[in-house]
Design a protein around this motif. Structure first.
Motif, PDB file in Angstrom:
ATOM      1  N   ILE A  60       0.831  -1.205   0.000  1.00 18.98           N
ATOM      2  CA  ILE A  60       0.000   0.000   0.000  1.00 18.98           C
ATOM      3  C   ILE A  60       0.864   1.253   0.000  1.00 18.98           C
ATOM      4  CG2 ILE A  60      -1.565   1.368   1.454  1.00 18.98           C
ATOM      5  CD1 ILE A  60      -3.056  -1.176   2.102  1.00 18.98           C
ATOM      6  N   ASN A  61       1.839   1.310   0.886  1.00 21.20           N
ATOM      7  CA  ASN A  61       2.705   2.491   0.937  1.00 21.20           C
ATOM      8  C   ASN A  61       3.531   2.622  -0.339  1.00 21.20           C
ATOM      9  OD1 ASN A  61       3.858   4.814   2.031  1.00 21.20           O
ATOM     10  ND2 ASN A  61       5.442   3.696   3.120  1.00 21.20           N
ATOM     11  N   SER A  62       3.950   1.498  -0.909  1.00 20.16           N
ATOM     12  CA  SER A  62       4.751   1.540  -2.140  1.00 20.16           C
ATOM     13  C   SER A  62       3.954   2.148  -3.287  1.00 20.16           C
ATOM     14  CB  SER A  62       5.210   0.126  -2.523  1.00 20.16           C
ATOM     15  OG  SER A  62       6.045  -0.424  -1.528  1.00 20.16           O
ATOM     16  N   LEU A  63       2.709   1.713  -3.439  1.00 19.07           N
ATOM     17  CA  LEU A  63       1.884   2.199  -4.548  1.00 19.07           C
ATOM     18  C   LEU A  63       1.581   3.685  -4.426  1.00 19.07           C
ATOM     19  CD1 LEU A  63      -0.622  -0.792  -4.890  1.00 19.07           C
ATOM     20  CD2 LEU A  63       1.188  -0.155  -6.496  1.00 19.07           C
ATOM     21  N   ILE A  64       1.261   4.111  -3.220  1.00 17.80           N
ATOM     22  CA  ILE A  64       0.932   5.529  -3.042  1.00 17.80           C
ATOM     23  C   ILE A  64       2.196   6.392  -3.082  1.00 17.80           C
ATOM     24  CG2 ILE A  64       1.040   5.899  -0.515  1.00 17.80           C
ATOM     25  CD1 ILE A  64      -1.904   6.945  -0.810  1.00 17.80           C
ATOM     26  N   SER A  65       3.338   5.806  -2.723  1.00 16.43           N
ATOM     27  CA  SER A  65       4.604   6.557  -2.711  1.00 16.43           C
ATOM     28  C   SER A  65       5.116   6.847  -4.110  1.00 16.43           C
ATOM     29  CB  SER A  65       5.676   5.787  -1.930  1.00 16.43           C
ATOM     30  OG  SER A  65       5.332   5.673  -0.573  1.00 16.43           O
ATOM     31  N   VAL A  66       4.880   5.928  -5.056  1.00 16.06           N
ATOM     32  CA  VAL A  66       5.407   6.164  -6.401  1.00 16.06           C
ATOM     33  C   VAL A  66       4.656   7.313  -7.075  1.00 16.06           C
ATOM     34  CG1 VAL A  66       3.923   4.553  -7.700  1.00 16.06           C
ATOM     35  CG2 VAL A  66       6.271   4.958  -8.454  1.00 16.06           C
ATOM     36  N   GLY A  67       3.383   7.488  -6.726  1.00 12.67           N
ATOM     37  CA  GLY A  67       2.667   8.670  -7.210  1.00 12.67           C
ATOM     38  C   GLY A  67       3.181   9.931  -6.545  1.00 12.67           C
ATOM     39  N   MET A  68       3.429   9.843  -5.240  1.00 10.51           N
ATOM     40  CA  MET A  68       3.978  10.982  -4.498  1.00 10.51           C
ATOM     41  C   MET A  68       5.355  11.359  -5.025  1.00 10.51           C
ATOM     42  SD  MET A  68       3.438  13.134  -1.970  1.00 10.51           S
ATOM     43  CE  MET A  68       2.243  12.416  -0.825  1.00 10.51           C
ATOM     44  N   LEU A  69       6.129  10.367  -5.459  1.00  6.84           N
ATOM     45  CA  LEU A  69       7.481  10.630  -5.976  1.00  6.84           C
ATOM     46  C   LEU A  69       7.452  11.625  -7.131  1.00  6.84           C
ATOM     47  CD1 LEU A  69      10.544   9.981  -6.190  1.00  6.84           C
ATOM     48  CD2 LEU A  69       9.908   8.126  -7.755  1.00  6.84           C
ATOM     49  N   LEU A  70       6.485  11.467  -8.029  1.00  6.94           N
ATOM     50  CA  LEU A  70       6.422  12.367  -9.181  1.00  6.94           C
ATOM     51  C   LEU A  70       6.221  13.809  -8.746  1.00  6.94           C
ATOM     52  CD1 LEU A  70       4.277  10.377 -11.787  1.00  6.94           C
ATOM     53  CD2 LEU A  70       6.723  10.256 -11.317  1.00  6.94           C
ATOM     54  N   THR A  71       5.365  14.017  -7.741  1.00  5.30           N
ATOM     55  CA  THR A  71       5.134  15.385  -7.267  1.00  5.30           C
ATOM     56  C   THR A  71       6.386  15.948  -6.594  1.00  5.30           C
ATOM     57  OG1 THR A  71       4.281  14.778  -5.059  1.00  5.30           O
ATOM     58  CG2 THR A  71       2.713  14.796  -6.882  1.00  5.30           C
ATOM     59  N   ILE A  72       7.102  15.112  -5.851  1.00  5.53           N
ATOM     60  CA  ILE A  72       8.311  15.572  -5.163  1.00  5.53           C
ATOM     61  C   ILE A  72       9.427  15.870  -6.165  1.00  5.53           C
ATOM     62  CG2 ILE A  72      10.146  14.858  -3.574  1.00  5.53           C
ATOM     63  CD1 ILE A  72       8.054  13.498  -1.879  1.00  5.53           C
ATOM     64  N   ILE A  73       9.510  15.075  -7.243  1.00  4.46           N
ATOM     65  CA  ILE A  73      10.505  15.352  -8.281  1.00  4.46           C
ATOM     66  C   ILE A  73      10.283  16.728  -8.891  1.00  4.46           C
ATOM     67  CG2 ILE A  73      11.273  14.692 -10.603  1.00  4.46           C
ATOM     68  CD1 ILE A  73      10.923  11.786  -9.803  1.00  4.46           C
ATOM     69  N   THR A  74       9.018  17.149  -8.990  1.00  8.05           N
ATOM     70  CA  THR A  74       8.717  18.479  -9.538  1.00  8.05           C
ATOM     71  C   THR A  74       8.788  19.568  -8.474  1.00  8.05           C
ATOM     72  OG1 THR A  74       6.325  18.179  -9.192  1.00  8.05           O
ATOM     73  CG2 THR A  74       7.219  17.520 -11.331  1.00  8.05           C
ATOM     74  N   ALA A  75       9.400  19.251  -7.325  1.00  9.19           N
ATOM     75  CA  ALA A  75       9.537  20.191  -6.206  1.00  9.19           C
ATOM     76  C   ALA A  75       8.180  20.530  -5.598  1.00  9.19           C
ATOM     77  CB  ALA A  75      10.259  21.467  -6.624  1.00  9.19           C
ATOM     78  N   GLY A  76       7.242  19.590  -5.690  1.00 10.17           N
ATOM     79  CA  GLY A  76       5.917  19.773  -5.103  1.00 10.17           C
ATOM     80  C   GLY A  76       5.645  18.772  -4.006  1.00 10.17           C
ATOM     81  N   ILE A  77       4.371  18.602  -3.689  1.00 17.31           N
ATOM     82  CA  ILE A  77       3.952  17.674  -2.638  1.00 17.31           C
ATOM     83  C   ILE A  77       2.448  17.465  -2.795  1.00 17.31           C
ATOM     84  CG2 ILE A  77       3.318  19.356  -0.855  1.00 17.31           C
ATOM     85  CD1 ILE A  77       4.836  17.590   1.161  1.00 17.31           C
ATOM     86  N   ASP A  78       1.935  16.356  -2.307  1.00 15.07           N
ATOM     87  CA  ASP A  78       0.497  16.099  -2.346  1.00 15.07           C
ATOM     88  C   ASP A  78       0.045  15.597  -0.983  1.00 15.07           C
ATOM     89  OD1 ASP A  78      -2.128  15.427  -2.825  1.00 15.07           O
ATOM     90  OD2 ASP A  78      -1.737  14.584  -4.802  1.00 15.07           O
ATOM     91  N   LEU A  79      -0.623  16.474  -0.251  1.00 16.95           N
ATOM     92  CA  LEU A  79      -1.113  16.131   1.079  1.00 16.95           C
ATOM     93  C   LEU A  79      -2.484  15.468   1.039  1.00 16.95           C
ATOM     94  CD1 LEU A  79      -0.153  19.421   2.976  1.00 16.95           C
ATOM     95  CD2 LEU A  79       1.151  17.292   2.828  1.00 16.95           C
ATOM     96  N   SER A  80      -3.045  15.311  -0.157  1.00 15.47           N
ATOM     97  CA  SER A  80      -4.421  14.822  -0.261  1.00 15.47           C
ATOM     98  C   SER A  80      -4.527  13.357  -0.663  1.00 15.47           C
ATOM     99  CB  SER A  80      -5.192  15.673  -1.277  1.00 15.47           C
ATOM    100  OG  SER A  80      -4.658  15.513  -2.583  1.00 15.47           O
ATOM    101  N   VAL A  81      -3.412  12.639  -0.767  1.00 19.12           N
ATOM    102  CA  VAL A  81      -3.464  11.276  -1.291  1.00 19.12           C
ATOM    103  C   VAL A  81      -4.365  10.364  -0.447  1.00 19.12           C
ATOM    104  CG1 VAL A  81      -1.295  11.260  -2.574  1.00 19.12           C
ATOM    105  CG2 VAL A  81      -1.258  10.810  -0.118  1.00 19.12           C
ATOM    106  N   GLY A  82      -4.292  10.488   0.872  1.00 19.51           N
ATOM    107  CA  GLY A  82      -5.136   9.668   1.730  1.00 19.51           C
ATOM    108  C   GLY A  82      -6.610   9.972   1.545  1.00 19.51           C
ATOM    109  N   SER A  83      -6.957  11.233   1.414  1.00 22.24           N
ATOM    110  CA  SER A  83      -8.354  11.629   1.232  1.00 22.24           C
ATOM    111  C   SER A  83      -8.862  11.234  -0.149  1.00 22.24           C
ATOM    112  CB  SER A  83      -8.502  13.135   1.435  1.00 22.24           C
ATOM    113  OG  SER A  83      -8.174  13.500   2.756  1.00 22.24           O
ATOM    114  N   MET A  84      -8.023  11.369  -1.176  1.00 24.65           N
ATOM    115  CA  MET A  84      -8.417  10.939  -2.521  1.00 24.65           C
ATOM    116  C   MET A  84      -8.662   9.437  -2.544  1.00 24.65           C
ATOM    117  SD  MET A  84      -6.217  13.261  -5.213  1.00 24.65           S
ATOM    118  CE  MET A  84      -4.591  12.648  -4.714  1.00 24.65           C
TER     119      MET A  84
END
Length: 346
Positions: A60-84
């Motif tokens: 579970i953490n691996s799958l959600i982390s690889v999506g988060m990785l893309l946002t972090i690579i762009t110098a961003g972040i996504d705090l809404s992954v759990g709610s989505m």
């Protein structure tokens, strides 16, 4: 004098190479050390059954982390992954139980909801020109969580069919299907980031957004794509979660954003953007899973476990700060050495 300069340059290059190797292998080395320590601390840790349990727990953490990785690579972040994740699976649950929708249609609906929510995050960031993804994703975190509570009347939905539970509950031989899915997804993302033009654009946007724009990269489209993929991965993670617990509930994924961010940073991604790999992120997620599993085997109380995970996150961010500072010094050093060499030759 010339021989001395050549020797200095050789030593400098050798040092850089060594630092680069240690930086890349650091997360893997940390995982191996953690495994060795836990093997000696508990005779139940290094067993095939427990290793498969860790693989299943890390999915579970691996799958959600690889999506988060893309946002972090762009110098961003996504705090809404759990709610989505929560809203996606709740819509799927309502579609199956109340609208009598076929699981073969409800599963794509779940993924579509997640992707659409991520798309909205990207739109808010780019078209509304909000100052930072922290703002847009924090807003989405509250909106999606509230909608999940409204859609389900704040009640869990259970009793899903085997086809819905497949990704989270089944095994092929002794290997969990969820971990096989993780490996397939990570291979696809590795190819996407390293072998496609769009993957290179993502790194370019994170490295220097203005330079990427001047180079012809459509920055807005790239950011929208990144956050859409992140939402899609949150929904896919939700399907695995539903398969594991046989329930869709509006409070699902409460701490998943923090765990995903920690996995990315532990795996070598930087909050400054422009760096990070899918395999490093997988190792980061495995470290989180191994740590939690080991603490459970050692009967460490849940409150102490929370403190330990928090300290790991602090440590990971601090390492990221040190790594960023070292990279800045490395960029300055060659310029200084070139100036000194020019002065000496003059």
């Amino acid at each position: 004098m010339e021989q001395t300069n050549k020797k200095a340059r050789f030593d400098l290059n050798e040092d850089k190479s060594l630092k680069s190797i240690l930086s890349k292998l650091g997360p893997l080395l940390g995982l191996l050390i953690l495994c060795v320590v836990l093997t000696f601390a508990s005779d139940q840790f290094f067993t095939f059954k427990n290793i498969m349990n860790i693989a299943n727990q890390s999915a579970i953490n691996s799958l959600i982390s690889v999506g988060m990785l893309l946002t972090i690579i762009t110098a961003g972040i996504d705090l809404s992954v759990g709610s989505m994740l929560a809203l996606s699976i709740c819509v799927m649950g309502v579609a199956i139980t109340k609208w009598n929708m076929s699981p073969m249609l409800a599963l794509p609906l779940c993924l579509s909801v997640g992707a659409f929510l991520g798309f909205l995050n990207g739109i808010m960031l780019t078209k509304l020109k909000l100052p930072h993804p922290f703002i847009s994703t924090l807003a989405m975190k509250n909106v999606a969580r509230g909608l999940a509570l409204i859609v389900t009347a704040a009640s869990p939905i259970s009793g899903f069919s085997k086809s819905v539970q497949f990704l989270g509950s089944e095994k092929i031989g002794a290997i969990p299907v969820s971990f096989i899915l993780v490996l397939v997804v990570f291979v696809v993302f590795h190819i996407f980031l390293t072998r496609t033009a769009q993957g290179r654009y993502i790194y370019a946007v994170g490295g220097n957004q203005e330079a990427a724009k001047l180079s012809g990269v459509n920055v807005h489209r790239t950011l929208i794509l990144v956050y859409t993929i992140c939402g899609f991965m949150a929904a896919l993670c939700g399907i695995v979660l539903v398969g594991r617990v046989n329930a869709a509930f509006p409070l699902a994924g409460l701490d998943y954003d923090a765990d995903a961010i920690a996995a990315c940073i532990i795996g070598g991604a930087s909050f400054m953007g422009g760096s990070g790999t899918v395999w490093g992120t997988l190792i980061g997620a495995m470290i989180m899973a191994v740590l939690r599993n080991g603490l459970n085997l050692l009967s460490v109380p849940a409150d102490i476990q929370t403190v330990a995970i928090g300290l790991v996150i602090i440590g990971a961010v601090y390492v990221d700060v040190l790594r960023t500072q070292a990279q800045k010094k490395a960029k300055i050093a060659p310029v200084t050495n070139t100036n000194n060499a020019t002065s000496a030759n003059a």
